[in-house]
Design a protein around this motif. Structure first.
Motif, PDB file in Angstrom:
ATOM      1  N   UNK A  65       8.778  -0.447  -3.167  1.00 26.28           N
ATOM      2  CA  UNK A  65      10.109  -0.156  -3.699  1.00 26.28           C
ATOM      3  C   UNK A  65      10.426  -1.145  -4.812  1.00 26.28           C
ATOM      4  N   UNK A  66      11.355  -0.742  -5.671  1.00 24.31           N
ATOM      5  CA  UNK A  66      11.835  -1.629  -6.731  1.00 24.31           C
ATOM      6  C   UNK A  66      10.736  -2.066  -7.685  1.00 24.31           C
ATOM      7  N   UNK A  67      10.677  -3.359  -7.908  1.00 18.81           N
ATOM      8  CA  UNK A  67       9.730  -3.915  -8.871  1.00 18.81           C
ATOM      9  C   UNK A  67       8.280  -3.677  -8.444  1.00 18.81           C
ATOM     10  N   UNK A  68       8.032  -3.622  -7.145  1.00 18.38           N
ATOM     11  CA  UNK A  68       6.669  -3.400  -6.667  1.00 18.38           C
ATOM     12  C   UNK A  68       6.186  -1.994  -7.015  1.00 18.38           C
ATOM     13  N   UNK A  76       2.939  -1.120  -9.497  1.00 18.95           N
ATOM     14  CA  UNK A  76       1.923  -0.112  -9.189  1.00 18.95           C
ATOM     15  C   UNK A  76       1.799   0.916 -10.285  1.00 18.95           C
ATOM     16  N   UNK A  77       2.918   1.324 -10.851  1.00 17.21           N
ATOM     17  CA  UNK A  77       2.898   2.297 -11.946  1.00 17.21           C
ATOM     18  C   UNK A  77       2.233   1.709 -13.191  1.00 17.21           C
ATOM     19  N   UNK A  78       2.498   0.425 -13.472  1.00 20.42           N
ATOM     20  CA  UNK A  78       1.883  -0.230 -14.624  1.00 20.42           C
ATOM     21  C   UNK A  78       0.367  -0.327 -14.472  1.00 20.42           C
ATOM     22  N   UNK A  79      -0.103  -0.471 -13.226  1.00 21.22           N
ATOM     23  CA  UNK A  79      -1.532  -0.559 -12.969  1.00 21.22           C
ATOM     24  C   UNK A  79      -2.188   0.814 -12.949  1.00 21.22           C
ATOM     25  N   UNK A 112       3.981  -4.032   8.273  1.00 21.90           N
ATOM     26  CA  UNK A 112       5.424  -4.028   8.004  1.00 21.90           C
ATOM     27  C   UNK A 112       5.710  -4.074   6.507  1.00 21.90           C
ATOM     28  N   UNK A 113       5.024  -4.966   5.797  1.00 22.18           N
ATOM     29  CA  UNK A 113       5.307  -5.165   4.377  1.00 22.18           C
ATOM     30  C   UNK A 113       4.776  -4.057   3.476  1.00 22.18           C
ATOM     31  N   UNK A 114       3.790  -3.302   3.967  1.00 25.51           N
ATOM     32  CA  UNK A 114       3.181  -2.266   3.140  1.00 25.51           C
ATOM     33  C   UNK A 114       4.225  -1.284   2.595  1.00 25.51           C
ATOM     34  N   UNK A 115       5.207  -0.930   3.386  1.00 28.72           N
ATOM     35  CA  UNK A 115       6.236   0.018   2.958  1.00 28.72           C
ATOM     36  C   UNK A 115       7.108  -0.560   1.843  1.00 28.72           C
ATOM     37  N   UNK A 116       7.247  -1.875   1.803  1.00 28.34           N
ATOM     38  CA  UNK A 116       8.135  -2.522   0.839  1.00 28.34           C
ATOM     39  C   UNK A 116       7.419  -2.946  -0.440  1.00 28.34           C
ATOM     40  N   UNK A 117       6.201  -3.469  -0.306  1.00 31.48           N
ATOM     41  CA  UNK A 117       5.506  -3.974  -1.497  1.00 31.48           C
ATOM     42  C   UNK A 117       4.351  -3.085  -1.927  1.00 31.48           C
ATOM     43  N   UNK A 118       4.088  -2.041  -1.186  1.00 32.99           N
ATOM     44  CA  UNK A 118       3.066  -1.083  -1.578  1.00 32.99           C
ATOM     45  C   UNK A 118       1.693  -1.407  -1.023  1.00 32.99           C
ATOM     46  N   UNK A 119       0.842  -0.404  -1.045  1.00 32.60           N
ATOM     47  CA  UNK A 119      -0.489  -0.524  -0.469  1.00 32.60           C
ATOM     48  C   UNK A 119      -1.362  -1.511  -1.236  1.00 32.60           C
ATOM     49  N   UNK A 160     -10.816  -6.520  -6.402  1.00 24.93           N
ATOM     50  CA  UNK A 160     -11.618  -5.321  -6.661  1.00 24.93           C
ATOM     51  C   UNK A 160     -11.522  -4.318  -5.518  1.00 24.93           C
ATOM     52  N   UNK A 161     -11.599  -4.792  -4.292  1.00 26.27           N
ATOM     53  CA  UNK A 161     -11.525  -3.899  -3.135  1.00 26.27           C
ATOM     54  C   UNK A 161     -10.189  -3.178  -3.077  1.00 26.27           C
ATOM     55  N   UNK A 162      -9.116  -3.924  -3.249  1.00 26.11           N
ATOM     56  CA  UNK A 162      -7.788  -3.314  -3.210  1.00 26.11           C
ATOM     57  C   UNK A 162      -7.627  -2.244  -4.263  1.00 26.11           C
ATOM     58  N   UNK A 163      -8.083  -2.538  -5.479  1.00 23.78           N
ATOM     59  CA  UNK A 163      -7.927  -1.569  -6.557  1.00 23.78           C
ATOM     60  C   UNK A 163      -8.825  -0.354  -6.358  1.00 23.78           C
TER      61      UNK A 163
END
Length: 93
Positions: free
Chosen positions: A81-84, A88-91, A25-32, A60-63
């Motif tokens: 979405x939003x700040x999340x 992701x863009x900053x990373x 559920x949260x993946x869509x809102x806070x990103x993978x 490490x696994x996530x990245x």
């Protein structure tokens, strides 16, 4: 009576199912990347992995998974979405 650590206790199963549901559920809102890292940390905590190992492996696994699938294989992953999305863009994802 000593508890056998290899036995899966029902409460761990319920926690794992709840965590997986929340992850999806949260993946869509806070990103993978962020949701996967949090999910891995929680699951390893349930499995009683040492905290330092847990955090290092989860980050490490996530990245790595995000980099390989999102950048190298060009599989579209939820960016949040939003700040999340900005995180992701900053990373660089």
């Amino acid at each position: 009576k000593d508890k056998d650590e290899s036995v899966i206790y029902p409460q761990n199963l319920y926690l794992a199912i709840a965590a997986l549901t929340l992850y999806i559920i949260l993946m869509q809102f806070i990103g993978f990347l962020i949701s996967s890292t949090i999910y891995l940390i929680f699951m390893m905590y349930i499995l009683k992995v040492k905290l330092k190992t847990n955090i290092i492996v989860s980050l490490l696994s996530g990245y790595v998974i995000t980099f390989v699938f999102g950048n190298l294989l060009m599989v579209p992953l939820p960016r949040g979405v939003g700040i999340f999305r900005a995180i992701g863009s900053m990373l660089g994802i």
